[in-house]
Each structure stands twice: as structure tokens, then as C-alpha cells.
Design a protein around this motif. Structure first.
Motif, PDB file in Angstrom:
ATOM      1  N   CYS A  16       0.804  -1.227   0.000  1.00 29.96           N
ATOM      2  CA  CYS A  16       0.000   0.000   0.000  1.00 29.96           C
ATOM      3  C   CYS A  16       0.837   1.276   0.000  1.00 29.96           C
ATOM      4  CB  CYS A  16      -0.936   0.013   1.202  1.00 29.96           C
ATOM      5  SG  CYS A  16      -2.184  -1.291   1.186  1.00 29.96           S
ATOM      6  N   GLN A  17       2.078   1.212   0.444  1.00 31.49           N
ATOM      7  CA  GLN A  17       2.877   2.432   0.582  1.00 31.49           C
ATOM      8  C   GLN A  17       3.032   3.231  -0.710  1.00 31.49           C
ATOM      9  OE1 GLN A  17       6.584   1.590   2.549  1.00 31.49           O
ATOM     10  NE2 GLN A  17       5.671   1.713   4.595  1.00 31.49           N
ATOM     11  N   PRO A  18       3.289   2.595  -1.872  1.00 34.05           N
ATOM     12  CA  PRO A  18       3.422   3.405  -3.098  1.00 34.05           C
ATOM     13  C   PRO A  18       2.143   4.144  -3.472  1.00 34.05           C
ATOM     14  CG  PRO A  18       4.370   1.231  -3.398  1.00 34.05           C
ATOM     15  CD  PRO A  18       3.607   1.182  -2.114  1.00 34.05           C
ATOM     16  N   VAL A  19       0.994   3.568  -3.131  1.00 33.91           N
ATOM     17  CA  VAL A  19      -0.270   4.254  -3.422  1.00 33.91           C
ATOM     18  C   VAL A  19      -0.387   5.493  -2.555  1.00 33.91           C
ATOM     19  CG1 VAL A  19      -2.780   4.034  -3.453  1.00 33.91           C
ATOM     20  CG2 VAL A  19      -1.350   2.068  -4.066  1.00 33.91           C
ATOM     21  N   ARG A  20      -0.071   5.357  -1.288  1.00 34.20           N
ATOM     22  CA  ARG A  20      -0.158   6.495  -0.377  1.00 34.20           C
ATOM     23  C   ARG A  20       0.857   7.577  -0.749  1.00 34.20           C
ATOM     24  NH1 ARG A  20       1.142   3.042   4.102  1.00 34.20           N
ATOM     25  NH2 ARG A  20      -0.563   1.610   4.561  1.00 34.20           N
ATOM     26  N   ARG A  21       2.068   7.162  -1.050  1.00 36.92           N
ATOM     27  CA  ARG A  21       3.146   8.141  -1.223  1.00 36.92           C
ATOM     28  C   ARG A  21       3.124   8.796  -2.596  1.00 36.92           C
ATOM     29  NH1 ARG A  21       9.334   7.745   0.870  1.00 36.92           N
ATOM     30  NH2 ARG A  21       9.986   9.799   0.154  1.00 36.92           N
ATOM     31  N   HIS A  22       2.842   8.014  -3.634  1.00 37.57           N
ATOM     32  CA  HIS A  22       3.001   8.516  -4.992  1.00 37.57           C
ATOM     33  C   HIS A  22       1.684   8.709  -5.743  1.00 37.57           C
ATOM     34  CE1 HIS A  22       7.195   7.718  -4.289  1.00 37.57           C
ATOM     35  NE2 HIS A  22       7.004   6.415  -4.226  1.00 37.57           N
ATOM     36  N   GLY A  23       0.588   8.191  -5.206  1.00 39.84           N
ATOM     37  CA  GLY A  23      -0.696   8.375  -5.863  1.00 39.84           C
ATOM     38  C   GLY A  23      -0.877   7.547  -7.120  1.00 39.84           C
ATOM     39  N   VAL A  24      -0.210   6.395  -7.206  1.00 41.64           N
ATOM     40  CA  VAL A  24      -0.384   5.528  -8.375  1.00 41.64           C
ATOM     41  C   VAL A  24      -1.800   4.961  -8.396  1.00 41.64           C
ATOM     42  CG1 VAL A  24       2.034   4.949  -8.658  1.00 41.64           C
ATOM     43  CG2 VAL A  24       0.639   3.613  -7.081  1.00 41.64           C
ATOM     44  N   ASP A  25      -2.203   4.442  -9.549  1.00 37.63           N
ATOM     45  CA  ASP A  25      -3.596   4.043  -9.761  1.00 37.63           C
ATOM     46  C   ASP A  25      -3.892   2.614  -9.353  1.00 37.63           C
ATOM     47  OD1 ASP A  25      -4.301   6.559 -10.997  1.00 37.63           O
ATOM     48  OD2 ASP A  25      -3.069   5.894 -12.675  1.00 37.63           O
ATOM     49  N   ALA A  26      -2.869   1.829  -9.074  1.00 34.89           N
ATOM     50  CA  ALA A  26      -3.057   0.446  -8.634  1.00 34.89           C
ATOM     51  C   ALA A  26      -1.859   0.055  -7.789  1.00 34.89           C
ATOM     52  CB  ALA A  26      -3.193  -0.499  -9.833  1.00 34.89           C
ATOM     53  N   ALA A  27      -2.042  -0.995  -7.007  1.00 30.41           N
ATOM     54  CA  ALA A  27      -0.957  -1.512  -6.178  1.00 30.41           C
ATOM     55  C   ALA A  27      -0.552  -2.881  -6.703  1.00 30.41           C
ATOM     56  CB  ALA A  27      -1.400  -1.626  -4.718  1.00 30.41           C
ATOM     57  N   VAL A  28       0.736  -3.094  -6.882  1.00 28.77           N
ATOM     58  CA  VAL A  28       1.224  -4.435  -7.211  1.00 28.77           C
ATOM     59  C   VAL A  28       1.522  -5.157  -5.901  1.00 28.77           C
ATOM     60  CG1 VAL A  28       3.016  -5.762  -8.375  1.00 28.77           C
ATOM     61  CG2 VAL A  28       2.205  -3.629  -9.371  1.00 28.77           C
ATOM     62  N   PHE A  29       0.943  -6.326  -5.718  1.00 29.96           N
ATOM     63  CA  PHE A  29       1.136  -7.068  -4.476  1.00 29.96           C
ATOM     64  C   PHE A  29       2.618  -7.293  -4.221  1.00 29.96           C
ATOM     65  CE2 PHE A  29       1.304 -11.320  -2.310  1.00 29.96           C
ATOM     66  CZ  PHE A  29       0.983 -10.822  -1.051  1.00 29.96           C
ATOM     67  N   PHE A  30       3.068  -6.957  -3.020  1.00 27.88           N
ATOM     68  CA  PHE A  30       4.468  -7.114  -2.661  1.00 27.88           C
ATOM     69  C   PHE A  30       4.781  -8.586  -2.442  1.00 27.88           C
ATOM     70  CE2 PHE A  30       7.767  -7.544   0.642  1.00 27.88           C
ATOM     71  CZ  PHE A  30       8.819  -6.981  -0.046  1.00 27.88           C
ATOM     72  N   SER A  31       5.583  -9.136  -3.340  1.00 25.90           N
ATOM     73  CA  SER A  31       5.960 -10.536  -3.243  1.00 25.90           C
ATOM     74  C   SER A  31       7.287 -10.724  -3.966  1.00 25.90           C
ATOM     75  CB  SER A  31       4.863 -11.428  -3.844  1.00 25.90           C
ATOM     76  OG  SER A  31       5.137 -12.791  -3.596  1.00 25.90           O
ATOM     77  N   ASP A  32       7.671 -11.954  -4.147  1.00 32.30           N
ATOM     78  CA  ASP A  32       8.895 -12.291  -4.854  1.00 32.30           C
ATOM     79  C   ASP A  32       8.627 -13.556  -5.646  1.00 32.30           C
ATOM     80  OD1 ASP A  32      12.049 -11.673  -4.812  1.00 32.30           O
ATOM     81  OD2 ASP A  32      11.731 -13.840  -4.885  1.00 32.30           O
ATOM     82  N   ILE A  33       9.287 -13.707  -6.785  1.00 29.31           N
ATOM     83  CA  ILE A  33       9.006 -14.896  -7.584  1.00 29.31           C
ATOM     84  C   ILE A  33       9.434 -16.180  -6.879  1.00 29.31           C
ATOM     85  CG2 ILE A  33       9.122 -13.631  -9.761  1.00 29.31           C
ATOM     86  CD1 ILE A  33      11.859 -14.837 -10.233  1.00 29.31           C
ATOM     87  N   MET A  34      10.221 -16.077  -5.807  1.00 29.16           N
ATOM     88  CA  MET A  34      10.630 -17.259  -5.058  1.00 29.16           C
ATOM     89  C   MET A  34       9.567 -17.745  -4.071  1.00 29.16           C
ATOM     90  SD  MET A  34      13.640 -18.136  -6.082  1.00 29.16           S
ATOM     91  CE  MET A  34      13.284 -17.579  -7.754  1.00 29.16           C
ATOM     92  N   ILE A  35       8.585 -16.924  -3.764  1.00 28.47           N
ATOM     93  CA  ILE A  35       7.639 -17.270  -2.702  1.00 28.47           C
ATOM     94  C   ILE A  35       6.887 -18.575  -2.971  1.00 28.47           C
ATOM     95  CG2 ILE A  35       5.550 -16.528  -1.485  1.00 28.47           C
ATOM     96  CD1 ILE A  35       8.127 -15.217  -0.523  1.00 28.47           C
ATOM     97  N   PRO A  36       6.339 -18.805  -4.174  1.00 28.95           N
ATOM     98  CA  PRO A  36       5.662 -20.094  -4.387  1.00 28.95           C
ATOM     99  C   PRO A  36       6.589 -21.285  -4.169  1.00 28.95           C
ATOM    100  CG  PRO A  36       5.159 -18.572  -6.156  1.00 28.95           C
ATOM    101  CD  PRO A  36       6.246 -17.936  -5.351  1.00 28.95           C
TER     102      PRO A  36
END
Length: 294
Positions: A16-36
Motif C-alpha cells: 500500500c505504501q506506493p499508493v499512499r506516497r506517490h498516488g499511483v492508480d493500482a498496487a502491485v502485491f508485494f511478493s517475490d518470484i521465489m515465494i511459491p
């Protein structure tokens, strides 16, 4: 990194931080390709200056056969993190789910860590085609399941991220990789973005894998990409290097990207790849404001 991704409150906060700070139109879920892979019990660490490192590379038929027995057993941390982010952002700001594409996962697994040209993965692909099929099928199903988990928790679009696929020739991509990317993308029914880097020679083949949108890196002008991919939504492709080139240079470049993007049916303005760690966050805020103005 892995601990942060699997801490629901922390992952949601970072989402959520980039939405609050920069006002972007969507949030990309914070993850990593290694998580699965980690959720499936694969032993992986992320080492500073190196990236993902596997204690046991999957570089033999025996290792592939052992790996493909693994399954995601508990995804509750990911489910909760997505749900928390969705609840905070509400209806007006969608959360975009995220997963690594089958080839990129396989390249890391076979090499045991990141590689410049993925010679080991490419050699294994040709030397052991049956084992390669089992490995890529497993990676596709794992990525697909990871995307479904995020969608079920509230993500309204997804992105399949193929970091290393640009190292392949078109023939190898078409026959030995694209079917598995399609398999992963077909796992969900929400809007899908398919992205890779260094993929100018693969764009048409990637477009046939079933996504509504194609991510374009900084190497190809968007009007050229639109001509080659009629009917496709485009994502991209501001050069990340321009973030450190001064505001006048970045602003002119951004105006050019947005204008070229008008050639496509729709355009998701984004960087052509990730934000460099040394970037001044204030530049990102100003960039988002400029794009909204345009």
C-alpha cells in the motif's frame, strides 16, 4: 526478503505504501518470484548481492522427479496479506497479483542461482526434453496456483513476470516455453499482463500466450509494439535509467512514451523494468503527477 513477503501485515503495508506516497492508480502485491517455491518447501535463500540461491539445484532427471512431488501446503500468509491490502485500498485502487513465469523459475532452479545467460538451463532444456517438460509443467502449475490464491483473496488483475526469457531464441521459446506460460496465464480469468525483458524478438509469440496486456521494456518504442501487436493493451515503457537523468530529460521522455502509447487500444503507463534502488522517491511522485496530467 522472504520473511517480509510472508508476514501478512508487513507485506500488505509495503503493497500500500506506493499508493499512499506517490498516488499511483493500482498496487502491485508485494511478493517475490521465489515465494511459491518456498511455500512448496524448496530451500531457497536470497543473498545480498547475489539474489536467490538454492541449496540443491534441480539439474538432473532425479532432482526434477523429486521436485515435482512438492505442492503448496499453506498459503494463508499470502491470502491474508492480499486481503489486508484490498481492504485498505478499497474499490477505487485495485491490487494486481504477481508471479514468476515458468521459464524464469526453472532457470533459477536449474542454475541454482541467477545467471547471465542461463547456459545451464538452456542446455538442460535440450539435453533432457522429457524432464524439462515435467519441470516446466510443475512451474506453470505452481505459478498458476499462486495467481489463483491472490485472485481469490481480492486481486483484480495479475502479472506474469518472465525476467530471463529474453535469453531464448524464438524457436526455443515457441516450442519449449510458451505453452507453459499459457498454462499459467490460463489459470485465472481476471485481466492478465505478460511481461519479460529483452523480448523484442518474442513479442508476437508472447502475445499468443493468452494475456490481455503485454509489458514492453525500454528497448522498443510503444508505437512499434502497437503495430506489431494489434489489439493488445500495452504496459510500459519508461526507461528506468531516465529516473536519474534529471527532470527535464525524464519529463520529455515520458511525454514521448505516453504519446507513442496512444497507438495502442489502451496503455498502462509504467517503467520498462523495476525502480532502481537508488532512485529519489520524490522523482517518482513527480512522474506520477506528470502522467496524470498527460
Amino acid at each position: 526478503m522472504l520473511d517480509a513477503c510472508l508476514n501478512p501485515e508487513l507485506a500488505a503495508e509495503i503493497t500500500c505504501q506506493p499508493v499512499r506516497r506517490h498516488g499511483v492508480d493500482a498496487a502491485v502485491f508485494f511478493s517475490d518470484i521465489m515465494i511459491p517455491l518456498a511455500l512448496a518447501g524448496v530451500e531457497v535463500t536470497i543473498t545480498a548481492g547475489v539474489g536467490p540461491v538454492f541449496e540443491q539445484p534441480v539439474n538432473s532427471v532425479t532432482e526434477v522427479n523429486r521436485l515435482v512431488e512438492r505442492r503448496i501446503l499453506d498459503a494463508s500468509a499470502v491470502e491474508k496479506a492480499v486481503a489486508l491490502a484490498v481492504a485498505e485500498l478499497g474499490e477505487d485502487t485495485p491490487v494486481i497479483g504477481f508471479a514468476g513465469a515458468p521459464f524464469t523459475l526453472a532457470a533459477y532452479l536449474v542454475e541454482g542461482r541467477g545467471s547471465r545467460d542461463h547456459l545451464g538451463a538452456r542446455a538442460f532444456m535440450h539435453a533432457e526434453p522429457a524432464a524439462w517438460d515435467r519441470l516446466l509443467s510443475w512451474c506453470a502449475d505452481l505459478s498458476g496456483e499462486f495467481l489463483r490464491i491472490q485472485v481469490a483473496a481480492g486481486a483484480r488483475a495479475v502479472q506474469l513476470f518472465d525476467s530471463w526469457v529474453g535469453t531464448l531464441c524464438l524457436a526455443d521459446y515457441t516450442t519449449r516455453v510458451a505453452p507453459y506460460s499459457r498454462r499459467a496465464l490460463e489459470s485465472v480469468s481476471v485481466p492478465r499482463i505478460h511481461f519479460g525483458t529483452g523480448t523484442g524478438h518474442l513479442l508476437e509469440a508472447m502475445a499468443e500466450c493468452g494475456s490481455e496486456a503485454i509489458g514492453i521494456d525500454h528497448r522498443i518504442p510503444l508505437d512499434e509494439a502497437a503495430r506489431r501487436l494489434p489489439g493488445k493493451v500495452l504496459q510500459g515503457n519508461i526507461d528506468p535509467a531516465r529516473l536519474a537523468a534529471g527532470w527535464e530529460n525524464l519529463a520529455a521522455h515520458t511525454r514521448d512514451v505516453v504519446e507513442r502509447g496512444r497507438s495502442a487500444p489502451a496503455h498502462v503507463v509504467n517503467l520498462g523494468h523495476g525502480v532502481p534502488p537508488e532512485t529519489d522517491p520524490a522523482v517518482l511522485t513527480d512522474l506520477v503527477a506528470l502522467v496524470h496530467e498527460l
